[in-house]
Design a protein around this motif. Sequence first.
Motif, PDB file in Angstrom:
ATOM      1  N   GLY A 164       1.279  -1.539   0.299  1.00 59.13           N
ATOM      2  CA  GLY A 164       0.145   0.181   0.016  1.00 59.13           C
ATOM      3  C   GLY A 164       1.041   1.294   0.266  1.00 59.13           C
ATOM      4  N   PHE A 165       0.421   1.928  -0.558  1.00 57.07           N
ATOM      5  CA  PHE A 165       1.141   3.865  -0.807  1.00 57.07           C
ATOM      6  C   PHE A 165      -0.060   4.716  -0.680  1.00 57.07           C
ATOM      7  CE2 PHE A 165       3.761   6.906  -1.676  1.00 57.07           C
ATOM      8  CZ  PHE A 165       5.524   6.193  -1.211  1.00 57.07           C
ATOM      9  N   ALA A 185       7.154  -1.295  -3.660  1.00 57.34           N
ATOM     10  CA  ALA A 185       5.731  -0.875  -2.591  1.00 57.34           C
ATOM     11  C   ALA A 185       4.911  -1.164  -4.033  1.00 57.34           C
ATOM     12  CB  ALA A 185       5.142   0.544  -3.133  1.00 57.34           C
ATOM     13  N   SER A 187       0.871  -1.208  -4.977  1.00 60.47           N
ATOM     14  CA  SER A 187      -0.826  -0.333  -4.738  1.00 60.47           C
ATOM     15  C   SER A 187      -1.417  -0.484  -5.582  1.00 60.47           C
ATOM     16  CB  SER A 187       0.078   1.399  -4.742  1.00 60.47           C
ATOM     17  OG  SER A 187      -1.362   1.863  -5.047  1.00 60.47           O
ATOM     18  N   ARG A 188      -2.305  -0.731  -5.426  1.00 59.35           N
ATOM     19  CA  ARG A 188      -3.147  -1.051  -6.255  1.00 59.35           C
ATOM     20  C   ARG A 188      -4.065   0.224  -7.157  1.00 59.35           C
ATOM     21  NH1 ARG A 188      -7.307  -6.122  -4.400  1.00 59.35           N
ATOM     22  NH2 ARG A 188      -5.535  -7.432  -3.905  1.00 59.35           N
ATOM     23  N   SER A 189      -3.966   1.229  -6.681  1.00 59.31           N
ATOM     24  CA  SER A 189      -4.648   2.345  -7.266  1.00 59.31           C
ATOM     25  C   SER A 189      -3.561   3.236  -7.273  1.00 59.31           C
ATOM     26  CB  SER A 189      -5.052   3.056  -5.962  1.00 59.31           C
ATOM     27  OG  SER A 189      -4.415   3.779  -4.581  1.00 59.31           O
ATOM     28  N   ARG A 190      -2.182   3.233  -7.344  1.00 54.66           N
ATOM     29  CA  ARG A 190      -1.025   4.503  -8.006  1.00 54.66           C
ATOM     30  C   ARG A 190      -0.400   3.721  -9.302  1.00 54.66           C
ATOM     31  NH1 ARG A 190       0.818   8.818  -3.647  1.00 54.66           N
ATOM     32  NH2 ARG A 190      -0.404   8.826  -2.408  1.00 54.66           N
ATOM     33  N   VAL A 218      -2.166  -0.588   4.573  1.00 51.87           N
ATOM     34  CA  VAL A 218      -3.144  -0.830   3.684  1.00 51.87           C
ATOM     35  C   VAL A 218      -4.784  -1.123   4.281  1.00 51.87           C
ATOM     36  CG1 VAL A 218      -2.580  -1.404   1.489  1.00 51.87           C
ATOM     37  CG2 VAL A 218      -3.707  -3.031   3.170  1.00 51.87           C
TER      38      VAL A 218
END
Length: 333
Positions: A164-165, A185, A187-190, A218
């Motif tokens: 997570g980031f 890292a 990350s699913r959103s970045r 997260v």
Amino acid sequence: MGLEAPGVEMSLPRVAILDDYQGLALTLADWSGLDGRAEIVVFRDNLGPLDAAVEALAGFDMVCLMRERQAVSRALIERLPRLKCIVTTGVWNAAIDLEAASQRGIDVFGTSNGRGQRATAELTWGLILALARKIPAQDVGMRAGAWAGAPGRMLEGAVLGLVGFGTVAAMVAGYAHAFGMKVCATSRSRMARELPSHVKLMEPDRLFEAADVLSLHVRLTAETRGLIGPRQLRRMKRDALLVNTARGPLIDQAALIAALQSGEIGGAALDVFDQEPLPPGDPLREVGSNLILSPHMGYVTRETMADFHRQTRDVVAAWLNAGDPSSLAPRLA
């Protein structure tokens, strides 16, 4: 929407401040402005199971929460007919059933996060240093009369893996960069281009394999519950360190205990747990010196707690004035 207008004969509204473990609520914030306007009752200990919470809170109009220490479920809400307003510290609180509160017409407000995210990042870094240099074990050995304990490891050149980031992870990445660590890292959103130049985006399995230190950042959801289980632990290096300052159920506790006791990973530090407060007989308390335990102190500093309690007081005062506290704190329901 506040209480009845002035002039209506009624008893003083009752306000419960929950889970004030350190007794800070009435010392870090001045509540004297509410003298004669409300009865303020502070609960130092967690209320425990549903029936005990119902018994304790049945006579209150407002409940003030410290983050997610007390679950406010639909079952609890339905058994508190007098409850009209909930104030939580922080901009969101997964422990409140907002749908149930809204259906009951209960106002729910959240304060800002204050300096809680920075405080959590600092504690995360403190736990990483404590694990890497075996500081708690060295202290125990010294107090027992020993002198030279087992050596720790350096962080310079080691790989920090961030799961997570978000804001806290970005702060931790900055500390790691200053210490000369390589930072990766997942990350699913970045996207990779959205990360700082000193942070490399990596697929989860590769991250687990590469990290010398793995830190979780997260939110707890149905999808992330049990995110770190036997499979992920087996992928980690045998001397890897695992740190969790996010939410306890992200890690399969039984699998972690087995990995620590068998030497499958080098060590772990936990600030969050499946059940909080952690029961006295919990198996985690019996694990050896390669596990560091902290009582969910991530956001708990004098500065952050002062922010939280003062903002809570201001929201309570505004609501009692039959005003709209949403100018002071976001309305959650």
